[in-house]
Design a protein around this motif. Structure first.
Motif, PDB file in Angstrom:
ATOM      1  N   VAL A 299       0.876  -1.182   0.000  1.00 39.99           N
ATOM      2  CA  VAL A 299       0.000   0.000   0.000  1.00 39.99           C
ATOM      3  C   VAL A 299       0.906   1.222   0.000  1.00 39.99           C
ATOM      4  CG1 VAL A 299      -1.686   1.291   1.338  1.00 39.99           C
ATOM      5  CG2 VAL A 299      -1.867  -1.199   1.177  1.00 39.99           C
ATOM      6  N   ASN A 300       0.695   2.130  -0.946  1.00 44.20           N
ATOM      7  CA  ASN A 300       1.651   3.218  -1.154  1.00 44.20           C
ATOM      8  C   ASN A 300       1.597   4.275  -0.060  1.00 44.20           C
ATOM      9  OD1 ASN A 300       3.698   4.540  -2.631  1.00 44.20           O
ATOM     10  ND2 ASN A 300       2.193   5.906  -3.553  1.00 44.20           N
ATOM     11  N   ASN A 301       0.400   4.606   0.407  1.00 45.39           N
ATOM     12  CA  ASN A 301       0.258   5.669   1.403  1.00 45.39           C
ATOM     13  C   ASN A 301       0.722   5.178   2.772  1.00 45.39           C
ATOM     14  OD1 ASN A 301      -1.360   7.201   3.577  1.00 45.39           O
ATOM     15  ND2 ASN A 301      -1.595   8.485   1.752  1.00 45.39           N
ATOM     16  N   LEU A 302       1.699   5.874   3.373  1.00 48.31           N
ATOM     17  CA  LEU A 302       2.278   5.419   4.640  1.00 48.31           C
ATOM     18  C   LEU A 302       1.301   5.554   5.799  1.00 48.31           C
ATOM     19  CD1 LEU A 302       5.957   6.721   4.370  1.00 48.31           C
ATOM     20  CD2 LEU A 302       5.001   4.518   3.689  1.00 48.31           C
ATOM     21  N   ASP A 303       0.423   6.561   5.775  1.00 47.99           N
ATOM     22  CA  ASP A 303      -0.608   6.663   6.811  1.00 47.99           C
ATOM     23  C   ASP A 303      -1.562   5.477   6.741  1.00 47.99           C
ATOM     24  OD1 ASP A 303      -0.912  10.301   6.701  1.00 47.99           O
ATOM     25  OD2 ASP A 303       0.401   8.990   7.876  1.00 47.99           O
ATOM     26  N   ASP A 304      -1.881   5.051   5.512  1.00 53.30           N
ATOM     27  CA  ASP A 304      -2.740   3.875   5.348  1.00 53.30           C
ATOM     28  C   ASP A 304      -2.043   2.621   5.872  1.00 53.30           C
ATOM     29  OD1 ASP A 304      -4.304   4.829   2.162  1.00 53.30           O
ATOM     30  OD2 ASP A 304      -4.652   5.473   4.243  1.00 53.30           O
ATOM     31  N   GLN A 305      -0.728   2.526   5.631  1.00 50.89           N
ATOM     32  CA  GLN A 305       0.027   1.394   6.175  1.00 50.89           C
ATOM     33  C   GLN A 305      -0.103   1.353   7.696  1.00 50.89           C
ATOM     34  OE1 GLN A 305       4.123   1.202   4.965  1.00 50.89           O
ATOM     35  NE2 GLN A 305       3.663   1.185   2.779  1.00 50.89           N
ATOM     36  N   GLN A 306       0.046   2.528   8.326  1.00 53.56           N
ATOM     37  CA  GLN A 306      -0.047   2.613   9.783  1.00 53.56           C
ATOM     38  C   GLN A 306      -1.423   2.177  10.261  1.00 53.56           C
ATOM     39  OE1 GLN A 306       2.551   3.469  11.603  1.00 53.56           O
ATOM     40  NE2 GLN A 306       1.643   3.508  13.636  1.00 53.56           N
ATOM     41  N   GLN A 307      -2.447   2.580   9.540  1.00 53.56           N
ATOM     42  CA  GLN A 307      -3.812   2.227   9.929  1.00 53.56           C
ATOM     43  C   GLN A 307      -4.060   0.726   9.799  1.00 53.56           C
ATOM     44  OE1 GLN A 307      -6.889   4.569   8.052  1.00 53.56           O
ATOM     45  NE2 GLN A 307      -8.472   3.040   8.437  1.00 53.56           N
ATOM     46  N   LEU A 308      -3.498   0.120   8.758  1.00 53.44           N
ATOM     47  CA  LEU A 308      -3.725  -1.303   8.523  1.00 53.44           C
ATOM     48  C   LEU A 308      -2.987  -2.171   9.532  1.00 53.44           C
ATOM     49  CD1 LEU A 308      -3.528  -1.200   4.646  1.00 53.44           C
ATOM     50  CD2 LEU A 308      -5.524  -1.900   5.969  1.00 53.44           C
ATOM     51  N   GLY A 309      -1.778  -1.751   9.939  1.00 49.48           N
ATOM     52  CA  GLY A 309      -1.065  -2.434  11.008  1.00 49.48           C
ATOM     53  C   GLY A 309      -0.505  -3.785  10.610  1.00 49.48           C
ATOM     54  N   PHE A 310      -0.320  -4.649  11.622  1.00 52.79           N
ATOM     55  CA  PHE A 310       0.387  -5.911  11.440  1.00 52.79           C
ATOM     56  C   PHE A 310      -0.395  -7.075  12.035  1.00 52.79           C
ATOM     57  CE2 PHE A 310       4.513  -4.203  10.156  1.00 52.79           C
ATOM     58  CZ  PHE A 310       4.390  -2.881  10.566  1.00 52.79           C
ATOM     59  N   ARG A 311      -0.125  -8.247  11.478  1.00 53.28           N
ATOM     60  CA  ARG A 311      -0.463  -9.489  12.173  1.00 53.28           C
ATOM     61  C   ARG A 311       0.699  -9.800  13.106  1.00 53.28           C
ATOM     62  NH1 ARG A 311      -1.313 -10.292   6.720  1.00 53.28           N
ATOM     63  NH2 ARG A 311      -3.481 -10.573   6.073  1.00 53.28           N
ATOM     64  N   ALA A 312       0.773 -11.044  13.588  1.00 49.27           N
ATOM     65  CA  ALA A 312       1.855 -11.392  14.517  1.00 49.27           C
ATOM     66  C   ALA A 312       3.221 -11.204  13.873  1.00 49.27           C
ATOM     67  CB  ALA A 312       1.690 -12.837  14.986  1.00 49.27           C
ATOM     68  N   ARG A 313       3.391 -11.642  12.610  1.00 47.49           N
ATOM     69  CA  ARG A 313       4.712 -11.578  11.994  1.00 47.49           C
ATOM     70  C   ARG A 313       4.693 -11.015  10.581  1.00 47.49           C
ATOM     71  NH1 ARG A 313       8.649 -13.819  14.697  1.00 47.49           N
ATOM     72  NH2 ARG A 313       9.980 -13.927  12.844  1.00 47.49           N
ATOM     73  N   THR A 314       3.531 -10.560  10.119  1.00 48.23           N
ATOM     74  CA  THR A 314       3.444 -10.029   8.762  1.00 48.23           C
ATOM     75  C   THR A 314       2.592  -8.776   8.749  1.00 48.23           C
ATOM     76  OG1 THR A 314       1.519 -11.402   8.251  1.00 48.23           O
ATOM     77  CG2 THR A 314       3.673 -12.337   7.728  1.00 48.23           C
ATOM     78  N   PRO A 315       2.890  -7.829   7.845  1.00 52.94           N
ATOM     79  CA  PRO A 315       2.067  -6.617   7.747  1.00 52.94           C
ATOM     80  C   PRO A 315       0.775  -6.884   6.979  1.00 52.94           C
ATOM     81  CG  PRO A 315       3.872  -6.521   6.176  1.00 52.94           C
ATOM     82  CD  PRO A 315       4.078  -7.775   6.971  1.00 52.94           C
ATOM     83  N   HIS A 316      -0.278  -6.149   7.337  1.00 51.63           N
ATOM     84  CA  HIS A 316      -1.546  -6.232   6.596  1.00 51.63           C
ATOM     85  C   HIS A 316      -1.467  -5.452   5.284  1.00 51.63           C
ATOM     86  CE1 HIS A 316      -4.214  -8.266   9.438  1.00 51.63           C
ATOM     87  NE2 HIS A 316      -3.675  -7.568  10.427  1.00 51.63           N
ATOM     88  N   TRP A 317      -0.442  -4.589   5.126  1.00 52.14           N
ATOM     89  CA  TRP A 317      -0.415  -3.667   3.994  1.00 52.14           C
ATOM     90  C   TRP A 317       0.547  -4.081   2.878  1.00 52.14           C
ATOM     91  CZ3 TRP A 317       4.630  -2.239   4.100  1.00 52.14           C
ATOM     92  CH2 TRP A 317       5.270  -2.222   5.347  1.00 52.14           C
ATOM     93  N   ALA A 318       1.125  -5.258   2.973  1.00 49.57           N
ATOM     94  CA  ALA A 318       2.064  -5.708   1.939  1.00 49.57           C
ATOM     95  C   ALA A 318       1.923  -7.208   1.738  1.00 49.57           C
ATOM     96  CB  ALA A 318       3.500  -5.368   2.343  1.00 49.57           C
ATOM     97  N   ILE A 319       2.237  -7.646   0.536  1.00 50.25           N
ATOM     98  CA  ILE A 319       2.175  -9.077   0.235  1.00 50.25           C
ATOM     99  C   ILE A 319       3.160  -9.398  -0.876  1.00 50.25           C
ATOM    100  CG2 ILE A 319       0.383  -8.970  -1.563  1.00 50.25           C
ATOM    101  CD1 ILE A 319      -0.884 -11.449  -0.118  1.00 50.25           C
ATOM    102  N   ALA A 320       3.690 -10.618  -0.852  1.00 47.79           N
ATOM    103  CA  ALA A 320       4.559 -11.097  -1.927  1.00 47.79           C
ATOM    104  C   ALA A 320       3.755 -12.046  -2.803  1.00 47.79           C
ATOM    105  CB  ALA A 320       5.778 -11.810  -1.350  1.00 47.79           C
ATOM    106  N   HIS A 321       3.551 -11.665  -4.049  1.00 46.99           N
ATOM    107  CA  HIS A 321       2.850 -12.525  -5.003  1.00 46.99           C
ATOM    108  C   HIS A 321       3.901 -13.401  -5.673  1.00 46.99           C
ATOM    109  CE1 HIS A 321      -0.428 -12.780  -8.382  1.00 46.99           C
ATOM    110  NE2 HIS A 321      -0.160 -13.938  -7.819  1.00 46.99           N
ATOM    111  N   LYS A 322       3.983 -14.654  -5.223  1.00 43.93           N
ATOM    112  CA  LYS A 322       5.056 -15.541  -5.670  1.00 43.93           C
ATOM    113  C   LYS A 322       4.732 -16.128  -7.034  1.00 43.93           C
ATOM    114  CE  LYS A 322       8.018 -16.284  -3.022  1.00 43.93           C
ATOM    115  NZ  LYS A 322       8.131 -17.085  -1.807  1.00 43.93           N
ATOM    116  N   PHE A 323       5.786 -16.344  -7.810  1.00 41.16           N
ATOM    117  CA  PHE A 323       5.608 -17.053  -9.063  1.00 41.16           C
ATOM    118  C   PHE A 323       5.331 -18.520  -8.767  1.00 41.16           C
ATOM    119  CE2 PHE A 323       6.356 -13.581 -11.612  1.00 41.16           C
ATOM    120  CZ  PHE A 323       7.554 -12.949 -11.349  1.00 41.16           C
ATOM    121  N   PRO A 324       4.621 -19.203  -9.657  1.00 41.38           N
ATOM    122  CA  PRO A 324       4.311 -20.610  -9.389  1.00 41.38           C
ATOM    123  C   PRO A 324       5.587 -21.400  -9.121  1.00 41.38           C
ATOM    124  CG  PRO A 324       3.100 -19.827 -11.307  1.00 41.38           C
ATOM    125  CD  PRO A 324       4.063 -18.742 -10.939  1.00 41.38           C
ATOM    126  N   ALA A 325       5.524 -22.204  -8.039  1.00 41.28           N
ATOM    127  CA  ALA A 325       6.683 -23.034  -7.707  1.00 41.28           C
ATOM    128  C   ALA A 325       6.922 -24.024  -8.839  1.00 41.28           C
ATOM    129  CB  ALA A 325       6.432 -23.790  -6.408  1.00 41.28           C
TER     130      ALA A 325
END
Length: 788
Positions: A299-325
């Motif tokens: 998520v580009n907006n840093l205030d939005d990142q702050q609002q979305l927060g974190f799970r235990a070990r991962t952020p709610h505002w970012a994700i890695a879209h992996k290529f098929p194994a």
């Protein structure tokens, strides 16, 4: 003359840093290599002539450090968290819906397209995550990600990576700036490195990621400097100063300060823009100069990142879209069994070597025999092998139509493959009111304990580790050698080693032998908590070991503590309590502990039962812990009030007339109580618990202790950010010595938060809840006031 040299040196450094910036960051070199080399050689010659003018951030100082004997540890003030993964378009769509929901945005429906979130997009490099700390624009530390909380200090090595600036360019950077990114090895550099290794008869690397990780973790920085490594910044950690308001502008700011960022960085509007970017990068993946295993969306907006927060070990505002194994077919040649520290016998698939995602795979974990049965695996099968997340080889499926007639079933060995001892299947015991149900576990275990060399080696490796007995110089290979030659048969044997025995071992000379023996001798005065942790009791980690030591105060109490008594300690459940009790009840373990103490190990910080636990038990709690069917907390309280003592309860249980008029007990509970104490063994056990509570001083009739000298007793404190006058561990220890509990999170029950530089979400939470906050100066003043 010196002033002229100083001016010229400064001019050369400025010019070289500018050329490095244009070459590595902008990809727009402005001078030929020959001119760059001339300037660099002139600077080096001037610094040789005037060594007093050499500075740590000079371009010539990238290969100047001496080799290290080991890496130090770095505690990340803001954890380096992992990213959640998306393996399909639907996963990414689900992530986007979660972002919209978290930000309170309208989602698409029949009447409209909803609000599209702006995302920053960049390739996910396949390298090693690192942290770079700049103070006043100068690189002062580099660290690996490690476990996310603690990494290794690789400062000397990151200084050798050519595109990492030793001093930031431009202006406007924060006074303290922690930059996070990936160190990787480009494909052409990797191929050249392996070609040189083949020519010299050296060892080649399997892939660029392994090459980058291995190069960055060399103890000799000169080796790291010889490797073709590059760095790419993707974010920040601790910061003291103002920053842009979006992730994209933040990375552009890093670029303007001389830090390389991805040339593929883009902005995408909405999840469809992200999918388009993912497919476009995927189509160009093989043509990129470096390996990638997916795309990262934030998520580009840093205030939005702050609002979305974190799970235990991962952020709610970012994700890695992996290529098929990538998956391949290969043959299962055999299943072998490995033995771990606790004796667990684990199946490992031995495969016909096959290339999967650029890596030769010949082994794969099978986890346990339940997994073997789930797969229906037989030796000789053709199997589908997958590198999950492009990293861990896994056997995914059996191709049944290719099963040969001679395929053999996989059988767990009856005897340990290392020591020959019996292998038993673990049992899962679930303890409830009035009964304990037993079921078969998924783990098979060698019963040989320390007579099994595999268990012995792993047990000693744990015993000597940094957070246990902390014996410097006893690495895995040395431990294996000591066990293999028969010098060490238990941890206690380490304290019998002599100079003559060690000096003849492979890799040892006179100095290294004396250093090792000195380190072993220096470990003889561990704290009680370290010693308990070093013993390797199943399910007892560092924090539980600290709790046992702090609460019970002495090894003698911990050794004999009954499981029910242990459960009066916070966060010690009945299953862990049984593991602790069983460990110390084992004759072999008791012998090893006695030998350790006989051979000079003297425990520190032993003493009386902690005042917090004096007279902490109640009769009602004791009755509840006996797990009598139908008698829970309320029934136990009513029974305790009616009988007044344990002996009164035992007598009442057999007096049916008096029991029948006891209030607050159901007919079922009365019958269960009568049956429970009708068994002599249960009476003996209950009396033993009460006797131990008296002996320890925990009994309800024991003397309560005034928490004298413990002014913070009953208070919960939280440490966050950096402490400059001491480490966080030291701050925690000093608070605990004053009676405080030090927690990892802030709640309404928190008494005080100590916030050093770099404090983040915990400080915010404290402000929201109105919890008092002390800076480090005020914290030190408070400690001084309390005499700590």
């Amino acid at each position: 003359m010196t002033s002229n040299a100083a001016r010229r040196i400064e001019q050369l450094r400025t010019a070289i840093n500018e050329h490095n910036y244009r070459y590595y960051v902008l990809d727009e070199p402005s001078v030929p290599d020959a001119e760059y080399d001339r300037l660099f050689n002139e600077l080096r010659a001037l610094e040789v002539e005037h060594p007093e003018l050499v500075t740590a951030d000079s371009p010539t100082q990238r290969v100047g450090a001496e080799a290290l004997s080991a890496f130090g540890q770095v505690r990340h003030e803001i954890p380096m968290l992992s990213l959640g993964n998306a393996f399909s378009d639907e996963d990414l769509l689900s992530f986007d819906r979660g972002v919209q929901s978290g930000l309170g945005l309208p989602s698409a429906d029949l009447f409209g397209g909803g609000t599209e979130v702006e995302y920053s997009c960049e390739p996910k490099l396949d390298g090693l995550a690192v942290s770079l700390l700049y103070q006043d624009g100068v690189l002062v530390r580099g660290a690996t990600r490690g476990d996310g909380s603690t990494g290794e200090d690789i400062s000397a090595n990151v200084r050798t990576v050519r595109n990492i600036p030793l001093r930031l360019q431009g202006e406007g950077w924060p006074a303290v700036l922690e930059v996070r990114g990936e160190v990787f090895m480009p494909k052409d550099g990797f191929e050249a490195l392996n070609a040189r290794a083949i020519e010299s008869g050296g060892k080649t690397f399997a892939n660029p990621r392994n090459a980058a990780a291995g190069s960055l973790r060399q103890l000799d920085p000169k080796i790291t400097a010889s490797r073709p490594l590059e760095f790419c910044a993707y974010g920040i950690g601790r910061v003291e100063g103002a920053l842009p308001d979006t992730h994209y502008r933040l990375l552009q700011a890093l670029k303007s300060w001389g830090l390389p960022i991805s040339r593929e960085l883009r902005l995408a509007k909405g999840v469809q823009g992200c999918l388009d970017y993912y497919r476009e990068i995927g189509a160009r993946r093989q043509g990129l100069a470096y390996d990638i295993d997916g795309v990262v969306f934030k998520v580009n907006n840093l205030d939005d990142q702050q609002q979305l927060g974190f799970r235990a070990r991962t952020p709610h505002w970012a994700i890695a879209h992996k290529f098929p194994a990538q998956e391949e077919l290969t043959e299962l040649l055999d299943v072998e069994f490995q033995v771990g520290r606790t004796g667990a016998v684990t199946p490992v698939a031995r495969l016909k070597p096959v290339q999967v995602a650029g890596v030769t795979v010949s082994n794969a974990t099978l986890h346990n025999m339940d997994e073997v049965q789930r797969l229906g695996l037989m030796i000789g099968d053709t199997v589908i092998v997958r590198r999950a997340g492009d990293v861990i080889p896994q056997v995914m499926q059996v191709v049944l139509e290719r099963r040969p007639a001679e395929a053999r079933a996989v059988a767990i060995p009856h005897s340990c493959p290392v020591c020959g001892s019996y292998v038993e299947r673990t049992q899962l015991i679930k303890r409830g009111k009035g009964k304990a149900s037993v079921s078969e576990g998924s783990i098979y275990r060698c019963v040989g304990r320390l007579s099994c060399q595999a268990q012995l080696k792993q047990a000693i490796i744990h015993f000597v580790s940094r957070r246990a007995m902390d014996i410097d110089g006893l690495g895995d290979k040395i431990v294996e050698q000591l066990v293999d030659v028969g010098l060490v048969r238990s941890p206690a044997d380490l304290y019998l080693l002599t100079f003559e025995q060690v000096v003849v071992l492979d890799g040892f000379a006179e100095l290294s032998t004396r250093n090792l023996l000195a380190a072993i001798d220096a470990s003889k005065r561990p704290s009680l908590a370290r010693f308990i942790y070093a013993l390797g009791i199943p399910d007892v980690g560092e924090e539980t070991a600290k709790l046992l030591a702090r609460a019970l105060g002495a090894l003698a109490r911990i050794e004999v503590a009954l499981p029910e008594v242990l459960t009066w300690l916070p966060d010690v459940g009945l299953e862990v309590a049984h593991e602790i009790h069983s460990f110390f009840a084992d004759d072999h373990n008791r012998t090893v502990i006695a030998q350790l103490l006989e051979r000079g190990v003297v425990l520190q910080e032993e003493g009386a039962l902690h005042a917090e636990f004096a007279a902490c038990a109640t009769l009602a709690e004791l009755l509840n812990k006996l797990n009598i069917a139908g008698i829970a907390a309320t029934g136990a309280k009513n029974l305790a009030e009616a009988a007044g003592s344990l002996e009164g309860v035992i007598a009442l249980s057999q007096d049916w007339l008096s029991l029948s008029v006891t209030k607050g007990l159901s007919e079922k509970a009365r019958q269960a109580l009568r049956e429970h104490f009708a068994a002599p063994a249960n009476v003996v056990h209950a009396r033993a618990i009460e006797a131990q509570l008296r002996e320890f001083g925990m009994h309800w009739q024991s003397e309560k202790k005034v928490l004298a000298g413990l002014p913070l007793a009953g208070q919960t404190w939280v440490l966050t950010g950096t402490l400059e006058a001491m480490s966080r561990d030291e701050g925690k220890a000093r608070l605990e010595a004053l009676g405080a509990k030090v927690a990892g999170s802030v709640s309404a029950k928190t008494h005080c938060v100590v916030a050093g530089p770099g404090a983040g979400s915990k400080l915010t939470k404290a402000s929201e809840l109105g919890v008092p906050v002390l800076d480090e100066q005020a914290f030190l003043a408070r400690l001084a006031e309390l005499g700590a």
